[in-house]
Design a protein around this motif. Sequence first.
Motif, mmCIF file in Angstrom:
data_model
loop_
_atom_site.group_PDB
_atom_site.id
_atom_site.type_symbol
_atom_site.label_atom_id
_atom_site.label_comp_id
_atom_site.label_asym_id
_atom_site.label_seq_id
_atom_site.Cartn_x
_atom_site.Cartn_y
_atom_site.Cartn_z
ATOM 1 N N GLY A 9 -16.303 -4.827 0.041
ATOM 2 C CA GLY A 9 -15.277 -5.932 -0.339
ATOM 3 C C GLY A 9 -14.069 -6.170 0.596
ATOM 4 N N SER A 10 -13.827 -5.021 1.188
ATOM 5 C CA SER A 10 -12.664 -5.007 2.098
ATOM 6 C C SER A 10 -12.505 -5.745 3.380
ATOM 7 C CB SER A 10 -11.765 -3.726 2.203
ATOM 8 O OG SER A 10 -12.619 -2.740 2.777
ATOM 9 N N SER A 11 -11.455 -6.036 4.139
ATOM 10 C CA SER A 11 -11.413 -6.485 5.210
ATOM 11 C C SER A 11 -11.641 -5.525 6.472
ATOM 12 C CB SER A 11 -10.103 -7.418 5.537
ATOM 13 O OG SER A 11 -9.060 -6.363 5.746
ATOM 14 N N ALA A 12 -11.977 -6.388 7.561
ATOM 15 C CA ALA A 12 -12.212 -5.625 8.900
ATOM 16 C C ALA A 12 -10.872 -4.757 9.256
ATOM 17 C CB ALA A 12 -12.672 -6.461 9.948
ATOM 18 N N ALA A 13 -9.590 -5.279 8.853
ATOM 19 C CA ALA A 13 -8.452 -4.668 9.220
ATOM 20 C C ALA A 13 -8.402 -3.400 8.445
ATOM 21 C CB ALA A 13 -7.238 -5.661 8.820
ATOM 22 N N LEU A 14 -8.689 -3.555 7.087
ATOM 23 C CA LEU A 14 -8.693 -2.201 6.088
ATOM 24 C C LEU A 14 -9.379 -1.429 6.678
ATOM 25 C CD1 LEU A 14 -6.746 -1.967 3.517
ATOM 26 C CD2 LEU A 14 -8.866 -0.960 2.723
ATOM 27 N N THR A 15 -10.732 -1.407 6.984
ATOM 28 C CA THR A 15 -11.731 -0.507 7.506
ATOM 29 C C THR A 15 -11.226 -0.067 8.844
ATOM 30 O OG1 THR A 15 -13.443 -1.975 6.495
ATOM 31 C CG2 THR A 15 -13.953 -0.188 8.071
ATOM 32 N N ALA A 58 5.389 -1.853 6.041
ATOM 33 C CA ALA A 58 3.828 -2.233 6.423
ATOM 34 C C ALA A 58 4.040 -2.898 7.894
ATOM 35 C CB ALA A 58 3.408 -3.284 5.358
ATOM 36 N N ALA A 59 5.080 -3.575 8.055
ATOM 37 C CA ALA A 59 5.371 -4.405 9.314
ATOM 38 C C ALA A 59 5.777 -3.281 10.305
ATOM 39 C CB ALA A 59 6.454 -5.315 9.196
ATOM 40 N N ARG A 60 6.377 -2.241 9.966
ATOM 41 C CA ARG A 60 6.735 -1.172 10.913
ATOM 42 C C ARG A 60 5.480 -0.456 11.376
ATOM 43 N NH1 ARG A 60 11.838 1.304 12.015
ATOM 44 N NH2 ARG A 60 12.743 -0.542 11.056
ATOM 45 N N LEU A 61 4.596 -0.546 10.259
ATOM 46 C CA LEU A 61 3.171 0.211 10.536
ATOM 47 C C LEU A 61 2.266 -0.519 11.344
ATOM 48 C CD1 LEU A 61 2.809 2.312 7.301
ATOM 49 C CD2 LEU A 61 3.576 3.083 9.540
ATOM 50 N N GLY A 62 2.764 -1.955 11.536
ATOM 51 C CA GLY A 62 1.696 -2.707 12.315
ATOM 52 C C GLY A 62 0.533 -3.195 11.284
ATOM 53 N N LEU A 63 0.774 -2.938 10.032
ATOM 54 C CA LEU A 63 -0.465 -3.664 9.031
ATOM 55 C C LEU A 63 -0.241 -5.104 8.949
ATOM 56 C CD1 LEU A 63 0.115 -0.815 6.545
ATOM 57 C CD2 LEU A 63 -1.239 -0.910 8.461
ATOM 58 N N PRO A 64 -1.444 -5.665 8.916
ATOM 59 C CA PRO A 64 -1.608 -7.213 8.757
ATOM 60 C C PRO A 64 -0.879 -7.661 7.491
ATOM 61 C CG PRO A 64 -3.755 -6.247 8.573
ATOM 62 C CD PRO A 64 -2.910 -5.062 8.985
ATOM 63 N N GLU A 65 -0.164 -8.993 7.779
ATOM 64 C CA GLU A 65 0.335 -9.534 6.540
ATOM 65 C C GLU A 65 -0.555 -9.764 5.177
ATOM 66 O OE1 GLU A 65 3.359 -12.520 7.976
ATOM 67 O OE2 GLU A 65 3.178 -13.179 5.727
ATOM 68 N N GLY A 66 -0.200 -9.440 4.160
ATOM 69 C CA GLY A 66 -1.152 -9.478 3.020
ATOM 70 C C GLY A 66 -1.901 -8.433 2.740
ATOM 71 N N ILE A 67 -1.847 -7.186 3.400
ATOM 72 C CA ILE A 67 -3.008 -6.364 3.368
ATOM 73 C C ILE A 67 -2.972 -5.581 1.882
ATOM 74 C CG2 ILE A 67 -1.206 -4.486 4.091
ATOM 75 C CD1 ILE A 67 -4.110 -3.293 5.814
ATOM 76 N N GLU A 68 -1.873 -5.805 1.111
ATOM 77 C CA GLU A 68 -1.627 -5.062 -0.250
ATOM 78 C C GLU A 68 -2.387 -5.916 -1.161
ATOM 79 O OE1 GLU A 68 0.461 -7.144 1.160
ATOM 80 O OE2 GLU A 68 1.771 -8.194 -0.245
ATOM 81 N N ARG A 69 -3.088 -7.171 -0.788
ATOM 82 C CA ARG A 69 -4.071 -7.710 -1.685
ATOM 83 C C ARG A 69 -5.442 -7.528 -1.211
ATOM 84 N NH1 ARG A 69 0.032 -11.391 -0.674
ATOM 85 N NH2 ARG A 69 -0.929 -12.665 0.931
ATOM 86 N N GLY A 72 -9.540 -3.280 -0.721
ATOM 87 C CA GLY A 72 -10.019 -1.623 -0.479
ATOM 88 C C GLY A 72 -8.232 -1.087 -0.449
ATOM 89 N N PHE A 73 -7.237 -1.839 -0.490
ATOM 90 C CA PHE A 73 -5.959 -1.400 -0.376
ATOM 91 C C PHE A 73 -5.818 -0.332 -1.401
ATOM 92 C CE2 PHE A 73 -1.400 -0.912 -0.933
ATOM 93 C CZ PHE A 73 -0.845 -0.869 0.312
ATOM 94 N N LEU A 74 -5.942 -0.607 -2.781
ATOM 95 C CA LEU A 74 -5.778 0.463 -3.756
ATOM 96 C C LEU A 74 -6.714 1.498 -3.593
ATOM 97 C CD1 LEU A 74 -5.312 -2.240 -6.927
ATOM 98 C CD2 LEU A 74 -3.402 -0.926 -5.788
ATOM 99 N N GLY A 79 -6.161 7.240 -2.760
ATOM 100 C CA GLY A 79 -6.631 8.290 -2.418
ATOM 101 C C GLY A 79 -8.007 8.177 -2.722
ATOM 102 N N ASN A 80 -8.586 7.569 -3.591
ATOM 103 C CA ASN A 80 -9.884 7.412 -4.119
ATOM 104 C C ASN A 80 -10.928 7.247 -3.060
ATOM 105 O OD1 ASN A 80 -9.373 7.800 -6.649
ATOM 106 N ND2 ASN A 80 -9.176 5.541 -6.995
ATOM 107 N N ALA A 81 -10.532 6.514 -1.866
ATOM 108 C CA ALA A 81 -11.351 6.249 -0.824
ATOM 109 C C ALA A 81 -12.014 7.515 0.042
ATOM 110 C CB ALA A 81 -10.895 5.060 0.228
ATOM 111 N N THR A 82 -10.713 8.282 -0.027
ATOM 112 C CA THR A 82 -10.902 9.646 0.932
ATOM 113 C C THR A 82 -12.064 10.521 0.341
ATOM 114 O OG1 THR A 82 -9.450 11.001 -0.405
ATOM 115 C CG2 THR A 82 -8.440 9.409 1.372
ATOM 116 N N ARG A 83 -12.615 10.381 -0.551
ATOM 117 C CA ARG A 83 -13.636 11.201 -1.317
ATOM 118 C C ARG A 83 -14.897 10.898 -0.652
ATOM 119 N NH1 ARG A 83 -11.756 13.439 -5.367
ATOM 120 N NH2 ARG A 83 -13.809 13.983 -6.322
ATOM 121 N N ALA A 84 -15.021 9.531 0.200
ATOM 122 C CA ALA A 84 -16.143 9.441 0.902
ATOM 123 C C ALA A 84 -16.116 9.782 2.473
ATOM 124 C CB ALA A 84 -16.663 7.873 0.785
#
Length: 518
Positions: A9-15, A58-69, A72-74, A79-84
Amino acid sequence: MSFSPSIAGSSAALTDLSTTLATPPADAFARLGATFLTRLPAAPLDAPYLVGFSADTAARLGLPEGIERDPGFLDLFSGNATRAWPADALPYASVYSGHQFGVWAGQLGDGRALGLGELEHAGQRYELQLKGAGRTPYSRMADGRAVLRSSIREYLCSEAMHHLGIPTTRALCVIGSDQPVRRETIETAAVVTRVSPSFVRFGHFEHFYANDRVDALRALADHVIERFYPHCRQADDPYLALLGEAVRSSADLMVEWQAVGFCHGVMNTDNMSILGLTIDYGPFGFMDGFDAGHICNHSDSQGRYAYRMQPQIAYWNLFCLAQGLLPLLGEQHDESVRSERAIEDAQRVLAGFKERFAPALENRMRAKLGLEQTRDGDDALVNRLFEAMHANRADFTLTFRNLARVSKHDANGDAPVRDLFLDRAAFDAWATDYRARLAEESRDDAARAIAMNRVNPKFVLRNHLAETAIQRAKEKDFSEVERLANVLRRPFDEQPEYEAYAGLPPDWASSLEVSCSS
Ligand code: AMP
Ligand code: MG
């Protein structure tokens, strides 16, 4: 490495973000290898939720606006995603050692922090680290977790320090969970995503020195030089030049801390950044009433890390760093005199601390008093102010902020600062001399006040402000974390609508205790 850790369900940006994090560049710390770090996934964090998010970081890191929503952000920043993630891309805990409270503590390491990887934006590279992401091989007897309370404090303070212009690691977000964590009482877990160009500490060097791993010591020093101080390569002794950079940046950092009344609380060598950044926010505190011997860490019974000790302790810690670098030093000298010369060289470079710190602090204090010119008695004038502040426990932040209202012509503007001193006569005596000194300055009151308000913050992260935000957050109301973070983003601005955040602490604040247990 081709790896696409898509999160449902997460965006291409988060992937893309996950992919970038999991594939570090060749000169990344994560590529130093198994001597330096152990790869492992984060421990699962139950039902994570967002507690705080710094749009600025987030802006300093160049992350797209709204990425926290993004769904996949949480998952990623808990750290949960790192299990895969595949084994060779997993997060990493690094090994270091250190001196704790003046005593060699042997091996420590990232006991609850996992490096997530690196991001590059606008020519700057940053490492991301999850603090509180579970046990690692360096956790010793502890649980690898961080509690909500300390995570909010770290998030708020690292962002506040940055906006005060003080070198610091930063924070992207705090993610909470109802998962219980045992401290003095049962609390809940949280993970802070810390952001820094590097998390290398003095203790990393001490570790390889103590274990007689000169090869690893050199690789580490080379990593820091290549990444952060390439000009050191041109020096006769690159590693001595690296020590010089640590001396310089640590001295500069101490000026910053002393100038705003910040106490770190645990200046162990494993909590000293090789880049001179404020790192590892634990039982830190901004002083309210000034006490030169203020100890912000309830566990520091001897006051080793009291406010007035901080510069000396930084200097002491630099000696530990120098010792750690010693096997690398003096290669340019003849072998028969090398070790002797290396020690002399290191001592000379270390002595540079005092040469840099003392005049820099004097200059800063002059600026805080609004003095453009240099006069012989300035030092004494500053010292007498601190003595009066100490005797009266005058509020550190308000004293300096309100000094801007003192006029060079008359005592009409004295009240806001004078009222902070119980002994009004002591203040008046000092103010008379201050006024006489101001009369020697060419700047008028208004211009001086503008300049002073740029160096004397109105808003700092007072303990009680953090505490109020924490108590609300414990009830799942995170709005105060956000509001406070926003106020602290503009510490030098008047922000009249937030006057209450600049006021003296309430009576209950004096009973707040902060210890190492976080
Ligand atoms: P500090 O002085 O708080 O920065 O921590 C000193 C050492 O203890 C470091 O190696 C930390 O990683 C480790 N440590 C602190 N708290 C925990 C914890 N809850 N679980 C595992 N390790 C911890
Ligand atoms: Mg630490």
